[in-house]
Motif scaffolding. Structure first.
Motif, PDB file in Angstrom:
ATOM      1  N   LEU A  34       0.865  -1.162   0.080  1.00  0.00           N
ATOM      2  CA  LEU A  34      -0.059   0.104   0.035  1.00  0.00           C
ATOM      3  C   LEU A  34       0.948   1.252   0.188  1.00  0.00           C
ATOM      4  CD1 LEU A  34      -2.915   1.185   0.000  1.00  0.00           C
ATOM      5  CD2 LEU A  34      -2.753   1.088   2.561  1.00  0.00           C
ATOM      6  N   ARG A  35       1.930   1.239   0.693  1.00  0.00           N
ATOM      7  CA  ARG A  35       2.879   2.482   1.006  1.00  0.00           C
ATOM      8  C   ARG A  35       3.484   2.842  -0.692  1.00  0.00           C
ATOM      9  NH1 ARG A  35       4.565   0.137   5.896  1.00  0.00           N
ATOM     10  NH2 ARG A  35       6.564  -0.460   4.764  1.00  0.00           N
ATOM     11  N   ALA A  36       3.911   1.573  -1.161  1.00  0.00           N
ATOM     12  CA  ALA A  36       4.518   1.698  -2.397  1.00  0.00           C
ATOM     13  C   ALA A  36       3.704   1.776  -3.792  1.00  0.00           C
ATOM     14  CB  ALA A  36       5.435   0.286  -2.630  1.00  0.00           C
ATOM     15  N   ALA A  37       2.224   1.657  -3.572  1.00  0.00           N
ATOM     16  CA  ALA A  37       1.290   1.907  -4.670  1.00  0.00           C
ATOM     17  C   ALA A  37       1.550   3.023  -5.373  1.00  0.00           C
ATOM     18  CB  ALA A  37      -0.046   1.648  -4.090  1.00  0.00           C
ATOM     19  N   GLN A  38       1.584   3.092  -6.716  1.00  0.00           N
ATOM     20  CA  GLN A  38       1.548   4.174  -7.538  1.00  0.00           C
ATOM     21  C   GLN A  38       0.268   4.661  -7.886  1.00  0.00           C
ATOM     22  OE1 GLN A  38       4.664   5.516  -8.289  1.00  0.00           O
ATOM     23  NE2 GLN A  38       5.472   4.130  -6.907  1.00  0.00           N
ATOM     24  N   ALA A  39      -0.663   3.597  -8.171  1.00  0.00           N
ATOM     25  CA  ALA A  39      -2.378   4.075  -8.387  1.00  0.00           C
ATOM     26  C   ALA A  39      -2.920   4.373  -7.348  1.00  0.00           C
ATOM     27  CB  ALA A  39      -2.597   2.985  -9.373  1.00  0.00           C
ATOM     28  N   PRO A  40      -4.354   5.461  -7.531  1.00  0.00           N
ATOM     29  CA  PRO A  40      -4.864   5.552  -6.358  1.00  0.00           C
ATOM     30  C   PRO A  40      -5.452   4.375  -5.780  1.00  0.00           C
ATOM     31  CG  PRO A  40      -5.307   6.837  -8.471  1.00  0.00           C
ATOM     32  CD  PRO A  40      -4.561   5.919  -8.830  1.00  0.00           C
ATOM     33  N   ALA A  41      -5.591   4.425  -4.247  1.00  0.00           N
ATOM     34  CA  ALA A  41      -6.130   3.163  -3.814  1.00  0.00           C
ATOM     35  C   ALA A  41      -7.464   3.552  -3.372  1.00  0.00           C
ATOM     36  CB  ALA A  41      -5.254   3.011  -2.246  1.00  0.00           C
ATOM     37  N   THR A  42      -8.345   2.424  -3.821  1.00  0.00           N
ATOM     38  CA  THR A  42      -9.630   2.629  -3.738  1.00  0.00           C
ATOM     39  C   THR A  42     -10.385   1.232  -2.821  1.00  0.00           C
ATOM     40  OG1 THR A  42     -10.379   1.524  -5.597  1.00  0.00           O
ATOM     41  CG2 THR A  42     -10.249   3.912  -5.641  1.00  0.00           C
ATOM     42  N   PRO A  43     -11.105   1.644  -1.996  1.00  0.00           N
ATOM     43  CA  PRO A  43     -11.842   0.390  -1.148  1.00  0.00           C
ATOM     44  C   PRO A  43     -12.884  -0.222  -1.991  1.00  0.00           C
ATOM     45  CG  PRO A  43     -12.689   2.306  -0.144  1.00  0.00           C
ATOM     46  CD  PRO A  43     -11.584   2.797  -1.312  1.00  0.00           C
ATOM     47  N   GLU A  44     -12.847  -1.526  -2.052  1.00  0.00           N
ATOM     48  CA  GLU A  44     -14.093  -2.320  -2.718  1.00  0.00           C
ATOM     49  C   GLU A  44     -14.554  -3.533  -1.978  1.00  0.00           C
ATOM     50  OE1 GLU A  44     -12.310  -3.254  -6.662  1.00  0.00           O
ATOM     51  OE2 GLU A  44     -12.313  -1.302  -7.203  1.00  0.00           O
ATOM     52  N   LEU A  45     -15.431  -4.142  -2.525  1.00  0.00           N
ATOM     53  CA  LEU A  45     -15.893  -5.209  -1.819  1.00  0.00           C
ATOM     54  C   LEU A  45     -16.160  -5.112  -0.393  1.00  0.00           C
ATOM     55  CD1 LEU A  45     -14.117  -7.933  -4.163  1.00  0.00           C
ATOM     56  CD2 LEU A  45     -16.631  -7.433  -4.317  1.00  0.00           C
ATOM     57  N   PRO A  46     -16.849  -4.565   0.269  1.00  0.00           N
ATOM     58  CA  PRO A  46     -17.130  -4.680   1.736  1.00  0.00           C
ATOM     59  C   PRO A  46     -17.606  -5.880   2.211  1.00  0.00           C
ATOM     60  CG  PRO A  46     -18.712  -3.311   0.844  1.00  0.00           C
ATOM     61  CD  PRO A  46     -17.766  -3.664  -0.241  1.00  0.00           C
ATOM     62  N   LEU A  47     -16.895  -6.611   3.167  1.00  0.00           N
ATOM     63  CA  LEU A  47     -17.786  -7.731   3.625  1.00  0.00           C
ATOM     64  C   LEU A  47     -17.556  -7.728   5.027  1.00  0.00           C
ATOM     65  CD1 LEU A  47     -15.479 -10.244   1.630  1.00  0.00           C
ATOM     66  CD2 LEU A  47     -17.902  -9.899   1.094  1.00  0.00           C
ATOM     67  N   PRO A  48     -18.725  -8.099   5.533  1.00  0.00           N
ATOM     68  CA  PRO A  48     -18.972  -8.173   7.087  1.00  0.00           C
ATOM     69  C   PRO A  48     -17.999  -9.223   7.587  1.00  0.00           C
ATOM     70  CG  PRO A  48     -21.120  -8.908   6.198  1.00  0.00           C
ATOM     71  CD  PRO A  48     -19.891  -8.394   5.163  1.00  0.00           C
ATOM     72  N   VAL A  49     -17.435  -9.118   8.784  1.00  0.00           N
ATOM     73  CA  VAL A  49     -16.466 -10.142   9.324  1.00  0.00           C
ATOM     74  C   VAL A  49     -17.293 -10.560  10.678  1.00  0.00           C
ATOM     75  CG1 VAL A  49     -14.120 -10.582  10.211  1.00  0.00           C
ATOM     76  CG2 VAL A  49     -14.601  -8.831   8.540  1.00  0.00           C
ATOM     77  N   HIS A  50     -17.596 -11.815  10.746  1.00  0.00           N
ATOM     78  CA  HIS A  50     -18.149 -12.436  11.678  1.00  0.00           C
ATOM     79  C   HIS A  50     -17.189 -13.294  12.320  1.00  0.00           C
ATOM     80  CE1 HIS A  50     -22.235 -11.252  10.831  1.00  0.00           C
ATOM     81  NE2 HIS A  50     -21.830 -10.882   9.531  1.00  0.00           N
ATOM     82  N   VAL A  51     -17.431 -13.513  13.585  1.00  0.00           N
ATOM     83  CA  VAL A  51     -16.491 -14.292  14.512  1.00  0.00           C
ATOM     84  C   VAL A  51     -17.528 -15.556  15.191  1.00  0.00           C
ATOM     85  CG1 VAL A  51     -14.829 -14.393  16.330  1.00  0.00           C
ATOM     86  CG2 VAL A  51     -14.962 -12.618  14.895  1.00  0.00           C
ATOM     87  N   LEU A  52     -16.905 -16.780  15.264  1.00  0.00           N
ATOM     88  CA  LEU A  52     -17.504 -17.783  15.844  1.00  0.00           C
ATOM     89  C   LEU A  52     -16.631 -18.213  16.933  1.00  0.00           C
ATOM     90  CD1 LEU A  52     -20.002 -20.495  14.173  1.00  0.00           C
ATOM     91  CD2 LEU A  52     -18.188 -20.894  16.189  1.00  0.00           C
ATOM     92  N   ASP A  53     -16.758 -17.913  18.240  1.00  0.00           N
ATOM     93  CA  ASP A  53     -15.539 -17.881  19.130  1.00  0.00           C
ATOM     94  C   ASP A  53     -15.883 -19.552  19.473  1.00  0.00           C
ATOM     95  OD1 ASP A  53     -14.422 -15.371  19.478  1.00  0.00           O
ATOM     96  OD2 ASP A  53     -16.609 -14.743  20.325  1.00  0.00           O
ATOM     97  N   GLY A  54     -16.723 -20.139  19.538  1.00  0.00           N
ATOM     98  CA  GLY A  54     -16.766 -21.687  19.856  1.00  0.00           C
ATOM     99  C   GLY A  54     -17.632 -22.594  19.121  1.00  0.00           C
ATOM    100  N   ILE A  55     -17.209 -23.770  19.101  1.00  0.00           N
ATOM    101  CA  ILE A  55     -18.116 -24.726  18.339  1.00  0.00           C
ATOM    102  C   ILE A  55     -17.992 -25.876  19.592  1.00  0.00           C
ATOM    103  CG2 ILE A  55     -18.433 -26.160  16.512  1.00  0.00           C
ATOM    104  CD1 ILE A  55     -16.598 -24.526  14.949  1.00  0.00           C
ATOM    105  N   THR A  56     -19.192 -26.407  19.867  1.00  0.00           N
ATOM    106  CA  THR A  56     -19.485 -27.477  20.969  1.00  0.00           C
ATOM    107  C   THR A  56     -20.061 -28.529  20.209  1.00  0.00           C
ATOM    108  OG1 THR A  56     -21.615 -26.758  21.499  1.00  0.00           O
ATOM    109  CG2 THR A  56     -19.810 -25.557  22.670  1.00  0.00           C
ATOM    110  N   ALA A  57     -20.380 -29.569  20.996  1.00  0.00           N
ATOM    111  CA  ALA A  57     -20.780 -30.931  20.547  1.00  0.00           C
ATOM    112  C   ALA A  57     -22.363 -30.633  20.258  1.00  0.00           C
ATOM    113  CB  ALA A  57     -20.681 -32.126  21.624  1.00  0.00           C
ATOM    114  N   THR A  58     -22.978 -29.775  20.844  1.00  0.00           N
ATOM    115  CA  THR A  58     -24.468 -29.461  20.497  1.00  0.00           C
ATOM    116  C   THR A  58     -24.258 -28.613  19.176  1.00  0.00           C
ATOM    117  OG1 THR A  58     -24.236 -27.692  22.293  1.00  0.00           O
ATOM    118  CG2 THR A  58     -25.077 -29.702  22.825  1.00  0.00           C
ATOM    119  N   GLY A  59     -23.318 -27.864  18.607  1.00  0.00           N
ATOM    120  CA  GLY A  59     -23.368 -27.084  17.560  1.00  0.00           C
ATOM    121  C   GLY A  59     -22.783 -25.700  17.726  1.00  0.00           C
TER     122      GLY A  59
END
Length: 196
Positions: A34-59
């Protein structure tokens, strides 16, 4: 079929645009590309980040929204990503980063676009396994910031995936989550004096 990429919250996008416009934020980021980029930087493809902290035997436990991730494109390729997080004052820029998950996410999204069914793309993180997946949610009209994987949703492990789990191979959530349950369930310790 086209993916139904959900729109990110406006304040989250605005915080990323502000960070990209800040020479200090870009210069201090641990993202040489990113620091070395010559072209303009644009944010694309926003994705929500979900976290699954635990998985148990019941699901799986309930997922929680951790933030929104934007791929940062310079020219014809993504060179980094930007994370945002929810604070008491609203959405705020968290950090820039780069690494193998950038290209892996792009590859998984291209792969998903060739599938016959329409999906809403999200990211699902399994911190206890050091694993990130592209979560293809079957309900395209759902609120992207809530919900849990449905049995028919697809989970695509991103590279690098944990040993024994193939990256970029789509799995139904009903098939993959039980496998992951065994990965995080501790093996009982052998009794003293018994063969190991």
């Amino acid at each position: 079929m086209p993916l139904h990429v959900p729109p990110a919250p406006t304040p989250a996008l605005r915080s990323v645009l502000t960070a990209l416009g800040s020479p200090t934020a870009v210069r201090e980021a641990r993202t040489p590309s990113l620091r070395a980029a010559q072209a303009p930087a644009t944010p694309e493809l926003p994705l929500p980040v979900h976290v699954l902290d635990g998985i148990t035997a019941t699901g799986p436990a309930v997922t929680r929204l951790a933030g929104w991730r934007f791929l940062i494109r310079c020219g014809d390729r993504a060179v980094a990503a930007a994370e945002t997080r929810l604070t008491p004052d609203g959405w705020a820029f968290s950090h820039f980063f780069e690494g193998p998950y950038i290209a892996s996410t792009e590859r998984a999204l291209r792969q998903a676009e060739t599938m016959p069914q329409e999906y809403q793309p999200r990211l699902l993180s399994f911190p206890s396994l050091y694993m990130l997946t592209l979560w293809l949610h079957g309900d395209c009209a759902a609120d992207p910031e809530t919900g849990n994987p449905e049995p028919t949703d697809l989970l695509v492990p991103l590279a690098p995936a944990p040993p024994g789990i193939a990256a970029h191979r789509p799995h139904r959530a009903a098939d993959l989550l039980p496998v992951l349950t065994h990965r995080v369930t501790p093996t009982p310790a052998p009794l003293l004096g018994s063969p190991a």
